[in-house]
Design an enzyme around this catalytic site. Structure first.
Site, PDB file in Angstrom:
ATOM      1  N   ASP A  93       1.027  -1.120   0.103  1.00 40.70           N
ATOM      2  CA  ASP A  93       0.042  -0.119   0.018  1.00 40.70           C
ATOM      3  C   ASP A  93       1.006   1.309   0.091  1.00 40.70           C
ATOM      4  OD1 ASP A  93       0.973   0.209   2.569  1.00 40.70           O
ATOM      5  OD2 ASP A  93      -0.807  -0.718   3.466  1.00 40.70           O
ATOM      6  N   ASP A 478      -0.189 -18.315  -5.204  1.00 43.38           N
ATOM      7  CA  ASP A 478       0.218 -17.195  -5.550  1.00 43.38           C
ATOM      8  C   ASP A 478      -0.847 -16.367  -6.459  1.00 43.38           C
ATOM      9  OD1 ASP A 478       1.957 -15.244  -6.844  1.00 43.38           O
ATOM     10  OD2 ASP A 478       2.987 -16.505  -8.416  1.00 43.38           O
ATOM     11  N   GLU A 487       1.790 -10.369  -0.042  1.00 41.25           N
ATOM     12  CA  GLU A 487       2.029  -8.967   0.173  1.00 41.25           C
ATOM     13  C   GLU A 487       3.481  -8.963   0.726  1.00 41.25           C
ATOM     14  OE1 GLU A 487       0.234  -4.861   1.751  1.00 41.25           O
ATOM     15  OE2 GLU A 487      -0.405  -6.942   2.750  1.00 41.25           O
TER      16      GLU A 487
END
Length: 631
Positions: A93, A478, A487
């Site tokens: 993010d 995946d 992540e």
């Protein structure tokens, strides 16, 4: 006669088999004793730095290697009237979370301190110091007053509603601060630890910057200790992202790093006086992470003890060491059943979300503890038996090898390393075409519709990203939407710098993946260190350390400075000022003016894009080089 010859041949053949078997057993035994490297840790280390470049926020430097990234967050803090440009995005993010960022910088600095020689020999010190400074420069900006720390930029909830590139950000860039009325001892303490550790890392190269870091570290520790409270009580929006379990460990952690950075007894006295109250010798821990620093404190203080620097505090530090031993024994499965859980493939497993960060951090701690035990010629006594230091290192290596591909999936969980690695990483920038390829805006919703759900591989390989990794049964999916496993985070990748440096120094130059990096970005043999350029001048000064050695207790450095003409015009009569130059010097001509030098007589013109270099040798910090004049 034939029967006799047959018997003799049979005996000879059996002897050959026996001798060959003994030789094979001997070879295998030797390999087992020294450890066999199956991976190129040096290549993995180089890729790790690429991840930190991919996570940069702010104005990117000209030598940025990750070319699919662009400038971003250039107005961070402007709504609050403060400059908060820079720092790192946390994971997939674009929030700049202060607590995990500070922990990551602490780990980068710790790796640099412990393995300075190894990193220098790998010609990676420039990248290492830049990775640290990209964080510490941001922390200095964020610490605007002694009792004020800007703790975060961006809001996790609104940020996660959008899937867009950092360069396209449309989400609110709200900044949140800690002060006397809104304390955050955990975050302020961790930032103090990061600055103190970084001060040690920078000391040989830029002593003035090191001193500045220490000033802020001391102020932040005082702020954290005097105005106590959890940072996520002051910044409520963080409770669903990085919930803090307490701040006592960060206060002990910060004090320990300040003791190591300053040698001032008040900080050692602090960790001793608060050992019981703050849980330093009470908590027996089986994890080390951005949230829980107890194992790190215990291993750092064990190092003080084993180096015989504990003085009157020996008794308490031995209790800290007992808890450090508990952590290590639990990792090695020698703790009377109270062990860290391992997957069937041998990976340390702590939590479902981003478990790899716990494995990488623990592996680094064990590598450091191995060094302390070896230096002290000590052994580790666990409830299930006595442990040789080599077994501690072997476990650390096993975690690194699992990460790089020695696992049931035969997959590297470090993106871009090896023949097989995750290609659907939960990362906005990696999953959307680069702004250099697709300059038009990719909006919040468009990112989800066009890029998030696409089955194809990421258009940008985010080299060096350590993803969350497999579950407790070594299974891995995946899938970009599987954020728990795909992540990457700063806090997971940062410990790998020290770990890979250590392992490469021991097992380098062998293994099937030992080859030059295969990244699409250009690699460089030099690294521009801070404070070596002059603003507005078309001359770039690229400063690297090419060799180190010791004479007695003094460490000497061979410095190389490349002078590059970055303009489109030739440069003549270039004058440089070089201050704090103490040792031998080659490559420039001195002038009658003190500390002023010019290009050698054979080089009167520096053509556009061309470069020359000079070299000097000295102990202590680097010389200060700046441009005085040119034509």
């Amino acid at each position: 006669m034939l029967a006799l010859e047959s018997n003799l041949l049979l005996i000879m053949n059996n002897l050959r088999v026996c001798v060959c078997s003994l030789i094979l057993i001997g070879v295998l035994g030797f390999q087992a004793a020294i450890g066999v490297a199956e991976f190129n840790y040096g290549e993995a280390l180089d890729k790790t730095f690429m991840f930190f470049e991919a996570q940069r926020s702010g104005k990117l430097p000209v030598d940025q290697r990750v070319k699919w990234r662009g400038d971003s967050g250039l107005k961070d803090g402007s709504l609050q009237g403060v400059d908060l440009v820079g720092g790192y995005y946390d994971a997939g993010d674009h929030v700049k979370f202060g607590l995990p960022m500070a922990f990551s910088v602490t780990m980068l600095a710790w790796g640099t301190i412990e393995y300075r020689k190894e990193i220098t020999n790998l010609n990676q010190m420039g990248h290492t110091l830049w990775a640290i400074r990209w964080g510490t420069d941001y922390f200095l900006k964020a610490h605007t007053q002694p009792n004020v720390l800007w703790a975060q930029v961006g809001d996790g909830s609104s940020d996660h509603y959008c899937w867009e590139r950092a360069e396209d950000m449309t989400t609110p860039r709200t900044a949140y601060k800690l002060d006397q009325d809104h304390p955050g001892s955990d975050l302020a303490g961790e930032t103090a630890a990061a600055l103190a550790a970084a001060a040690i890392a920078f000391k040989p190269y830029n002593s003035s910057y090191s001193d500045l870091l220490l000033v802020h570290a001391k102020q932040l520790f005082s702020f954290a200790d005097r105005y106590r409270g959890l940072y996520d009580d002051s910044i409520q929006c963080d409770k669903q992202f990085y919930t803090s379990s307490g701040y006592s460990d960060e206060l002990l952690w910060a004090a320990t790093w300040l003791f190591r950075a300053t040698g001032e007894e008040q900080y050692l006295n602090y960790v001793v006086d608060n050992a019981v109250y703050m849980g330093g010798i009470g908590w027996a821990i089986k994890e080390f992470s951005w949230d829980n620093k107890y194992a790190g404190v215990q291993i750092l203080l064990s190092k003080v003890l084993m180096e015989q620097k504990s003085g009157a505090y020996t008794s308490t530090l031995k209790q800290y060491q007992a808890k450090a031993d508990y952590f290590v024994c639990a990792c090695l499965q020698k703790n009377d059943g109270y062990n860290v859980h391992l997957t069937p493939g041998g990976l340390m497993y702590v939590r479902e979300w981003n478990n790899m960060q716990y494995a990488s951090a623990a592996a680094f701690l064990l590598a450091v503890y191995f060094d302390s035990l070896s230096a002290a010629n000590a052994k580790l006594t666990c409830p299930d038996g006595q442990i040789q230091p080599q077994e501690v290192l072997n476990f650390a290596k096993s975690q690194a090898d699992y990460i790089l591909g020695k696992n049931p999936k035969s997959m590297s969980y470090l993106v871009g390393y090896g023949p097989k690695y995750p290609i659907h990483v939960h990362h906005r920038g990696a999953s959307i075409a680069s702004i250099t390829v697709l300059p038009s805006l990719v909006s919040c919703v468009q990112g989800f519709e066009t890029w998030y759900h696409r089955p194809e591989a990421d258009p940008n390989v985010i080299y060096g990203a350590l993803v969350g990794g497999p579950d407790q049964n070594d299974n891995f999916n995946d899938d970009r939407s599987n954020y728990e496993q795909t992540e990457p985070t700063l806090s997971g990748t940062a410990p790998l710098v020290g770990l890979f440096s250590k392992l490469e120094s021991l097992f380098g130059n062998i293994g099937p993946y030992h080859k030059r990096p295969t990244t699409n970005q250009p690699t460089q043999n030099y690294h521009q260190l801070p404070n070596t350029t002059s603003s507005g001048v078309p001359v770039e000064l690229l400063h690297s350390i090419t060799k180190t050695w010791n004479v007695g207790s003094t460490t000497y450095y061979r410095h190389k400075v490349i002078i590059k003409n970055t303009s489109q015009k030739p440069i003549t009569d270039l004058k440089l000022q070089i201050e704090d130059l103490l040792g031998s010097f080659w490559g420039l001509s001195p002038t009658p003016v003190k500390n002023t030098y010019e290009l050698p007589r054979w080089l009167t013109v520096l053509k556009p894009g061309s470069e020359c270099s000079f070299v000097y040798v000295q102990g202590g910090p680097q010389a200060k080089v700046s441009v005085l004049s040119y034509h």
